[in-house]
Design a protein around this motif. Structure first.
Motif, PDB file in Angstrom:
ATOM      1  N   SER A   2      -7.655  14.542  -9.039  1.00  0.00           N
ATOM      2  CA  SER A   2      -7.081  14.165  -7.756  1.00  0.00           C
ATOM      3  C   SER A   2      -8.167  14.214  -6.704  1.00  0.00           C
ATOM      4  N   ALA A   3      -8.220  13.165  -5.889  1.00  0.00           N
ATOM      5  CA  ALA A   3      -9.208  13.115  -4.820  1.00  0.00           C
ATOM      6  C   ALA A   3      -8.489  13.220  -3.488  1.00  0.00           C
ATOM      7  N   SER A   4      -9.085  13.912  -2.569  1.00  0.00           N
ATOM      8  CA  SER A   4      -8.531  14.011  -1.229  1.00  0.00           C
ATOM      9  C   SER A   4      -9.003  12.808  -0.427  1.00  0.00           C
ATOM     10  N   VAL A   5      -8.058  12.096   0.167  1.00  0.00           N
ATOM     11  CA  VAL A   5      -8.388  10.900   0.929  1.00  0.00           C
ATOM     12  C   VAL A   5      -7.989  11.131   2.369  1.00  0.00           C
ATOM     13  N   SER A   6      -8.914  10.922   3.264  1.00  0.00           N
ATOM     14  CA  SER A   6      -8.625  11.028   4.685  1.00  0.00           C
ATOM     15  C   SER A   6      -8.177   9.654   5.181  1.00  0.00           C
ATOM     16  N   ILE A   7      -7.006   9.605   5.792  1.00  0.00           N
ATOM     17  CA  ILE A   7      -6.469   8.341   6.272  1.00  0.00           C
ATOM     18  C   ILE A   7      -6.717   8.241   7.769  1.00  0.00           C
ATOM     19  N   VAL A   8      -7.455   7.220   8.179  1.00  0.00           N
ATOM     20  CA  VAL A   8      -7.667   6.934   9.586  1.00  0.00           C
ATOM     21  C   VAL A   8      -6.931   5.629   9.861  1.00  0.00           C
ATOM     22  N   ALA A   9      -5.788   5.729  10.506  1.00  0.00           N
ATOM     23  CA  ALA A   9      -4.934   4.560  10.703  1.00  0.00           C
ATOM     24  C   ALA A   9      -5.284   3.840  11.999  1.00  0.00           C
ATOM     25  N   LEU A  10      -5.269   2.525  11.923  1.00  0.00           N
ATOM     26  CA  LEU A  10      -5.439   1.692  13.104  1.00  0.00           C
ATOM     27  C   LEU A  10      -4.116   1.645  13.864  1.00  0.00           C
ATOM     28  N   PRO A  11      -4.115   1.236  15.145  1.00  0.00           N
ATOM     29  CA  PRO A  11      -2.879   1.259  15.933  1.00  0.00           C
ATOM     30  C   PRO A  11      -1.704   0.521  15.283  1.00  0.00           C
ATOM     31  N   ARG A  12      -1.932  -0.629  14.708  1.00  0.00           N
ATOM     32  CA  ARG A  12      -0.832  -1.373  14.077  1.00  0.00           C
ATOM     33  C   ARG A  12      -0.318  -0.644  12.839  1.00  0.00           C
ATOM     34  N   GLU A  13      -1.225  -0.036  12.107  1.00  0.00           N
ATOM     35  CA  GLU A  13      -0.804   0.727  10.932  1.00  0.00           C
ATOM     36  C   GLU A  13      -0.022   1.963  11.364  1.00  0.00           C
ATOM     37  N   ARG A  14      -0.468   2.624  12.422  1.00  0.00           N
ATOM     38  CA  ARG A  14       0.270   3.786  12.932  1.00  0.00           C
ATOM     39  C   ARG A  14       1.677   3.376  13.354  1.00  0.00           C
ATOM     40  N   ALA A  15       1.792   2.233  14.016  1.00  0.00           N
ATOM     41  CA  ALA A  15       3.113   1.744  14.429  1.00  0.00           C
ATOM     42  C   ALA A  15       3.984   1.468  13.207  1.00  0.00           C
ATOM     43  N   LEU A  16       3.412   0.839  12.187  1.00  0.00           N
ATOM     44  CA  LEU A  16       4.158   0.548  10.967  1.00  0.00           C
ATOM     45  C   LEU A  16       4.594   1.841  10.286  1.00  0.00           C
ATOM     46  N   GLY A  18       5.124   4.651  11.724  1.00  0.00           N
ATOM     47  CA  GLY A  18       6.182   5.223  12.555  1.00  0.00           C
ATOM     48  C   GLY A  18       7.528   4.599  12.232  1.00  0.00           C
ATOM     49  N   LEU A  19       7.547   3.278  12.061  1.00  0.00           N
ATOM     50  CA  LEU A  19       8.783   2.587  11.678  1.00  0.00           C
ATOM     51  C   LEU A  19       9.240   3.013  10.290  1.00  0.00           C
ATOM     52  N   MET A  20       8.280   3.171   9.383  1.00  0.00           N
ATOM     53  CA  MET A  20       8.624   3.626   8.032  1.00  0.00           C
ATOM     54  C   MET A  20       9.280   4.999   8.083  1.00  0.00           C
ATOM     55  N   SER A  21       8.716   5.884   8.886  1.00  0.00           N
ATOM     56  CA  SER A  21       9.256   7.237   9.005  1.00  0.00           C
ATOM     57  C   SER A  21      10.657   7.199   9.616  1.00  0.00           C
ATOM     58  N   ALA A  22      10.831   6.403  10.673  1.00  0.00           N
ATOM     59  CA  ALA A  22      12.132   6.321  11.347  1.00  0.00           C
ATOM     60  C   ALA A  22      13.208   5.770  10.418  1.00  0.00           C
ATOM     61  N   ALA A  23      12.824   4.836   9.546  1.00  0.00           N
ATOM     62  CA  ALA A  23      13.782   4.222   8.619  1.00  0.00           C
ATOM     63  C   ALA A  23      13.821   4.947   7.273  1.00  0.00           C
ATOM     64  N   ASP A  24      13.041   6.023   7.140  1.00  0.00           N
ATOM     65  CA  ASP A  24      12.950   6.802   5.897  1.00  0.00           C
ATOM     66  C   ASP A  24      12.569   5.930   4.697  1.00  0.00           C
ATOM     67  N   LEU A  25      11.545   5.097   4.898  1.00  0.00           N
ATOM     68  CA  LEU A  25      11.044   4.228   3.835  1.00  0.00           C
ATOM     69  C   LEU A  25       9.839   4.869   3.160  1.00  0.00           C
ATOM     70  N   ASP A  26       9.743   4.715   1.858  1.00  0.00           N
ATOM     71  CA  ASP A  26       8.587   5.214   1.115  1.00  0.00           C
ATOM     72  C   ASP A  26       7.440   4.215   1.107  1.00  0.00           C
ATOM     73  N   ALA A  27       7.763   2.927   1.293  1.00  0.00           N
ATOM     74  CA  ALA A  27       6.721   1.898   1.261  1.00  0.00           C
ATOM     75  C   ALA A  27       7.206   0.650   1.978  1.00  0.00           C
ATOM     76  N   VAL A  28       6.235  -0.150   2.402  1.00  0.00           N
ATOM     77  CA  VAL A  28       6.489  -1.469   2.966  1.00  0.00           C
ATOM     78  C   VAL A  28       5.530  -2.431   2.276  1.00  0.00           C
ATOM     79  N   VAL A  29       6.052  -3.596   1.891  1.00  0.00           N
ATOM     80  CA  VAL A  29       5.235  -4.623   1.255  1.00  0.00           C
ATOM     81  C   VAL A  29       5.354  -5.888   2.087  1.00  0.00           C
ATOM     82  N   SER A  30       4.221  -6.473   2.404  1.00  0.00           N
ATOM     83  CA  SER A  30       4.200  -7.732   3.143  1.00  0.00           C
ATOM     84  C   SER A  30       3.416  -8.755   2.341  1.00  0.00           C
ATOM     85  N   CYS A  31       3.923  -9.977   2.296  1.00  0.00           N
ATOM     86  CA  CYS A  31       3.165 -11.027   1.608  1.00  0.00           C
ATOM     87  C   CYS A  31       3.068 -12.299   2.445  1.00  0.00           C
ATOM     88  N   SER A  32       3.565 -12.286   3.666  1.00  0.00           N
ATOM     89  CA  SER A  32       3.453 -13.482   4.498  1.00  0.00           C
ATOM     90  C   SER A  32       2.063 -13.557   5.123  1.00  0.00           C
TER      91      SER A  32
END
Length: 76
Positions: A2-16, A18-32
């Motif tokens: 197991s490797a420790s990964v430091s996540i540095v999120a960009l503003p749009r990723e942080r917003a996404l 936040g939405l994932m947390s509010a909706a209790d989602l484990d993942a979001v997939v986009s293909c558009s």
């Protein structure tokens, strides 16, 4: 192993995430084209010209985002 990964999120990723947390989602997939441009910062023109060639952005909780693309687009 197991490797420790430091996540540095960009503003749009942080917003996404936040939405994932509010909706209790484990993942979001986009293909558009628009979704990948906005959230992944890509401009993969073949998505517009060859819509059957899909690219995916996968954002999982507490994991770095993953971009799945055709090997032709890897260099972009």
């Amino acid at each position: 192993m197991s490797a420790s990964v430091s996540i540095v999120a960009l503003p749009r990723e942080r917003a996404l995430r936040g939405l994932m947390s509010a909706a209790d989602l484990d993942a979001v997939v986009s293909c558009s084209y628009e979704g990948l441009c906005y959230f992944a910062g890509t401009d993969i023109q073949t998505q517009l010209h060859l819509p059957e060639r899909l690219e995916f952005l996968v954002v999982r909780r507490a994991e770095p985002p993953t971009l799945l693309v055709c090997n032709i687009e890897e260099s972009q």
